[in-house]
Design a protein around this motif. Sequence first.
Motif, PDB file in Angstrom:
ATOM      1  N   PHE A   1      -6.493   4.529   3.243  1.00 29.20           N
ATOM      2  CA  PHE A   1      -6.776   4.531   1.819  1.00 29.20           C
ATOM      3  C   PHE A   1      -8.283   4.409   1.603  1.00 29.20           C
ATOM      4  CE2 PHE A   1      -2.614   2.691   2.512  1.00 29.20           C
ATOM      5  CZ  PHE A   1      -1.809   3.354   1.594  1.00 29.20           C
TER       6      PHE A   1
ATOM      7  N   THR B   1      -7.983   3.762  -6.016  1.00 31.15           N
ATOM      8  CA  THR B   1      -7.488   3.856  -4.649  1.00 31.15           C
ATOM      9  C   THR B   1      -6.843   5.214  -4.433  1.00 31.15           C
ATOM     10  OG1 THR B   1      -7.040   1.474  -4.598  1.00 31.15           O
ATOM     11  CG2 THR B   1      -5.998   2.815  -2.895  1.00 31.15           C
TER      12      THR B   1
ATOM     13  N   ARG C   1      -4.997   7.803  -1.415  1.00 32.00           N
ATOM     14  CA  ARG C   1      -4.418   7.913  -0.078  1.00 32.00           C
ATOM     15  C   ARG C   1      -5.107   9.038   0.693  1.00 32.00           C
ATOM     16  NH1 ARG C   1       0.632   6.168   1.708  1.00 32.00           N
ATOM     17  NH2 ARG C   1       1.225   5.713  -0.464  1.00 32.00           N
TER      18      ARG C   1
ATOM     19  N   GLU D   1       1.939   1.813  -3.303  1.00 36.92           N
ATOM     20  CA  GLU D   1       0.801   1.978  -4.214  1.00 36.92           C
ATOM     21  C   GLU D   1       0.836   0.938  -5.333  1.00 36.92           C
ATOM     22  OE1 GLU D   1       0.384   6.008  -5.481  1.00 36.92           O
ATOM     23  OE2 GLU D   1       0.418   6.819  -3.447  1.00 36.92           O
TER      24      GLU D   1
ATOM     25  N   PHE E   1      -5.390  -0.875  -4.343  1.00 40.51           N
ATOM     26  CA  PHE E   1      -4.490  -1.031  -5.485  1.00 40.51           C
ATOM     27  C   PHE E   1      -4.603  -2.404  -6.146  1.00 40.51           C
ATOM     28  CE2 PHE E   1      -2.428   2.123  -2.683  1.00 40.51           C
ATOM     29  CZ  PHE E   1      -2.442   3.203  -3.545  1.00 40.51           C
TER      30      PHE E   1
ATOM     31  N   MET F   1       0.828  -1.206   0.000  1.00 38.71           N
ATOM     32  CA  MET F   1       0.000   0.000   0.000  1.00 38.71           C
ATOM     33  C   MET F   1       0.863   1.256   0.000  1.00 38.71           C
ATOM     34  SD  MET F   1      -3.030  -1.005   2.650  1.00 38.71           S
ATOM     35  CE  MET F   1      -3.831  -2.605   2.568  1.00 38.71           C
TER      36      MET F   1
END
Length: 481
Positions: free
Chosen positions: A450, A457, A459, A85, A382, A82
């Motif tokens: 997220f 997706t 942030r 990404e 993601f 994550m």
Amino acid sequence: MTIAALPQQPPQAADEASASDLLNSATEALRARRLAEVAELELAVRWAVTNGHARDDRDPMLTPGGDGTPAMREHAIPELAMARETHPTTTRALLADGLDLVHRLPRTWAVVEAGRCEPWVARKVAVLSRALLSEQVVRVDRAVARAIAGHAPSTVLEIARAKVIEADPETHRAERERSRHERYVRLSRTDEYGYRHIIARITAGDAAWIDAMVDRVADILTTTMGHDHNHDELRSLAMGWLARPLDLLKLLVEHTDTEGSADADTDQPAQPRQPVWAPDHMADTVNRLCSLPARKLAKLRGRGRLFVHLTDDALRTGTGVARVEGVGPIDVSQLHEVLGHADVTVTPVLDLRMRRRVDAYEHPEVVKDHVWVQTGGDCFPFTPRSATRDGVDYDHAIPYDDTGPPGQTGPHNSGPLRRSHHRTKTHGGLTTRVVGPGRHLWRTPHGQAFLVDHTGTARLTDQQAIAMTEAIEDGVELYFH
């Protein structure tokens, strides 16, 4: 005092100087990019070391790299993914390659670390040699380290493959034997125009016969479609005929000369001759096909299952876009290419405004359909939306409580997750909330946040995540722009 004027630089010299600067900048950019990739590998290795011990008995460990590399927490991988990404599988590959280079291929890693070669080539060598034991991989490391800075990537990889075989010839022979039994037929992802690749691993003989049959059908199609299609297009259309055996047989029979020539010496009538491609049992098979009733003939086509979403306006006008699950968006006019002559079952459109809730832990089919249509795919951060509704678990965002309030199961508290993502959420310390139709808020153990929705997706800051959670508890959906 007179100062002589300095001679002006001729235009050609200025151009050469400018070109030289550009070339020097290109070299510097190359080195900077390589060193940035090295830094990414180093960070991945450090993350593996940081998460090198299980937190409890339910925290599984795995070894992404080859023999001799350290183990790490399995559920630590998605959080790093994550932060990067990207998908956990991609991050796991980065971890495996980094650990292999540092612990198993140190000579090669020294060249990579200095920015003297392409990191992706070294990573490929790590993959090629991963099955070797730590004492066997030394042979590969020595040979590659000598070549990787000065040879083309293809040469380096050839050297690596050769040294892998030399290091463990018995395993190579076993792998070669095992590969003989690895057969498959797979479909690529659909491109933006609704086309896919068929990728198959079959025997050379079968491949030759399929190629010959495709060519034969393409030649027949040339008589009716050749004016508007080139040969490769006709071969592509011919592949579709292989999926319709009855239509294919009819086409071949209609375009095959079965009339024999008369015998000039005896003046006997010509005898029908069997086509070269036809097996000995063809006549009997054709007779049996002719005797089958229509219902049984229809079963020869096989059965498939596709979910097609389109609006009533698209049905009425024949224009617009249809979305086929597992295929993607296509022009409505292409539906006949996808569905062919299949029997189609039409189901009513789900009203997503309904608040479907049940008191049981299990998701009924109507709730699954609602959640799937509302979310549109796996809701893990993601993650590509390539999953199918039958390939996911329907997870309770807030875990189901047997003693809790009624109506815990429904679109307000559910999200589709592939099984591996479901396990990571359950055991990896991740939390999620449904913060609106098709909107899923994720929090990681180290404070990352997220939002997954129809846009992908995104942030979030910690403050945004807290505000969104508090708002949904009051029945308010919060959006940030």
